[in-house]
Design an enzyme around this catalytic site. Structure first.
Site, PDB file in Angstrom:
ATOM      1  N   ASP A   1     108.606  -9.550  30.462  1.00  0.00           N
ATOM      2  CA  ASP A   1     108.533  -9.485  31.916  1.00  0.00           C
ATOM      3  C   ASP A   1     107.675  -8.340  32.438  1.00  0.00           C
ATOM      4  OD1 ASP A   1     110.325  -7.617  30.869  1.00  0.00           O
ATOM      5  OD2 ASP A   1     111.532  -7.568  32.693  1.00  0.00           O
ATOM      6  N   GLU A   2     106.863  -7.734  31.588  1.00  0.00           N
ATOM      7  CA  GLU A   2     106.169  -6.510  31.990  1.00  0.00           C
ATOM      8  C   GLU A   2     104.837  -6.402  31.267  1.00  0.00           C
ATOM      9  OE1 GLU A   2     107.288  -1.739  32.103  1.00  0.00           O
ATOM     10  OE2 GLU A   2     108.536  -3.130  30.954  1.00  0.00           O
TER      11      GLU A   2
ATOM     12  N   ASP B   1     105.930  -5.862  36.892  1.00  0.00           N
ATOM     13  CA  ASP B   1     107.279  -5.926  36.335  1.00  0.00           C
ATOM     14  C   ASP B   1     108.063  -6.954  37.145  1.00  0.00           C
ATOM     15  OD1 ASP B   1     109.581  -5.449  34.955  1.00  0.00           O
ATOM     16  OD2 ASP B   1     109.732  -3.324  35.472  1.00  0.00           O
TER      17      ASP B   1
END
EC number: 2.7.7.7
Length: 450
Positions: A107-108, A13
């Site tokens: 983003d993860e 993350d």
């Protein structure tokens, strides 16, 4: 507990992602509070930098409340081309670790480190791999990442949360229950505000409390699928596989009326009730969703569909209601509505309270979040959005500091320069234009060239 002998499920993350990209590319904002999100009166916070979080600013908070808590922060609209460029670099790096990567958002992502290999990968080896990954991402993007690894998806994601910001946590096999049970029950996937409120009636506050509730009680309270799933998760049993292909699903509610409805207040109340009902079904199924869709059939049987796509999944009824009502306001209902429907798609079993307001697609489909909104703001309305990249024929590359009263203020700086000067221009200055972010950049850390 789990069939894995090693902590080979990895979760990555990026820390305060949108705000971190803005601070990277805007030297004058480094070390300052930065808030990225919808900037209108109904806007909500998408991401707050860690400096802004010290003032109580959080994702999904109304922008008006954020401004009251932290009036001196920089409030910026999203720059999705820049975020996607960074995301491509990160996801490409994850694919060097394994052929099996499951992105959850820009983003993860999850990574199955054991995919395609039967070789053991003990905790020390995973730790070394995770540290190299974080170092590479920092070097290539200028951003920090938090990484967790464990024997299951649930524990890997929890581990990355424990690692924030800019850290690495490995949950070694055999320690799952020790890590899980002290955590608040909302740490489990599929436990949003509504589910947490329901289990609180049974005295449940932590995952350990939940583990003491029988499977039959949870099924009776939450339904067969959701109750059984949470029972197993509370005991550390999570057999879900990392999957690169996520099924396209949706949950929706619609109603046809006996007479055409023109009253705006009544229509808003109906949409609100439908959005709440959809969210209830979402929570019962243990899901969250990214795309909210409003369907409206007019008096002449013309049917419209409006959609809002969020950067991350949510199961928060307030967020779904807010966007559904906002979509209703885009439709001319003055001559009457005979059918209304609200749906949620892009389903996930994770909740990411990472929301933009006023991000919508005028037709059907699933656009990239915010792209059309920002494009319309710049090219159609000639409105300069705070934070957007611009280039001036004389002064070079910069970004919009603020605008209004037919003026636009620009700070001229980029990721590789010191904090730059601020200048103000007429909003229709022919020398000032939006900068094109290179969609297929090999170096996501480089700002647009002037």
């Amino acid at each position: 507990m789990t069939t894995r002998r090693d902590p080979t499920v990895l979760h990555l993350d990026l820390d305060a992602f949108f705000a971190a990209v803005e601070q990277r590319d805007k030297p004058s904002l480094r070390g300052r509070p930065v808030v990225v999100g919808g900037l209108g009166p109904r806007g909500v916070v998408s991401t707050a930098s860690y400096e802004a979080r010290e003032y109580g600013v959080r994702s999904a908070m109304p922008i008006s409340e954020a401004r009251a808590r932290c009036p001196h922060a920089a409030y910026l609209g999203g720059r999705f081309p820049a975020y996607r460029a960074v995301s491509r670099v990160v996801m490409d790096q994850l694919h060097t670790l394994s052929p099996l990567v499951e992105p959850l958002s820009l983003d993860e992502a999850f990574v199955d480190l054991a995919a395609g290999s039967d070789a053991p990968l003990p905790a020390d080896a995973v730790r070394a791999l995770g540290e190299r990954l974080r170092s590479t991402i920092r070097e290539r993007t200028g951003l920090t990442a938090s990484v967790g690894a464990a024997t299951s998806k649930t524990l890997a994601k929890i581990a990355s949360e424990m690692a924030k910001p800019d850290g690495l946590v490995i949950v070694e096999p055999g320690r799952e229950i020790d890590v899980l049970h002290p955590l608040p029950v909302r740490a489990l996937p599929g436990v949003g505000p509504a589910t947490a409120a329901r289990v609180a009636r049974l005295g449940v506050r932590t995952v350990g409390d939940l583990a003491r509730i029988t499977e039959a009680e949870l099924i009776d309270l939450l339904g067969e699928s959701h109750g059984r799933s949470l029972f197993h998760l509370a005991h550390g049993r999570d057999e879900r596989r990392v999957s690169s292909e996520r099924a396209s699903k949706s949950i929706s509610v619609e109603d046809t009326f006996d007479r055409d409805i023109t009253d705006p207040a009544l229509l808003t109340a109906l949409v609100t009730r439908m959005a709440e009902k959809v969210t209830e079904r979402l929570v019962r199924a243990g899901h969250s969703g990214r795309t909210i869709t409003l369907k409206a059939r007019l008096h002449d049987f013309t049917t419209y569909s409006r959609s809002a796509t969020l950067p991350g999944p949510t199961d928060d009824a307030r967020a779904v209601v807010r966007l559904a009502v906002q979509l209703l306001q885009e439709i001319d209902t003055s001559n009457g509505i005979r059918l209304l429907g609200v749906g949620v798609s892009g389903l996930s079993d994770w909740v990411q309270d990472d929301l933009f307001a006023a991000v919508h697609d005028a037709g059907t489909g699933d656009p990239r979040p915010g792209e059309e909104d920002l494009d319309a703001a710049v090219h159609a309305e000639r409105r300069w959005v705070p934070g957007m990249d611009v280039v001036h024929a004389v002064h070079g590359a910069g970004w919009v500091w603020g605008s209004g009263l037919s003026r636009v203020t620009v700070r001229f700086e980029s990721a590789g320069t010191p904090p730059g000067p601020v200048r103000t221009f007429a909003s229709d200055d022919a020398d000032l234009s939006p900068a094109e972010w290179p969609e297929m950049s090999d170096e996501a850390g480089a700002p647009p060239a002037s």
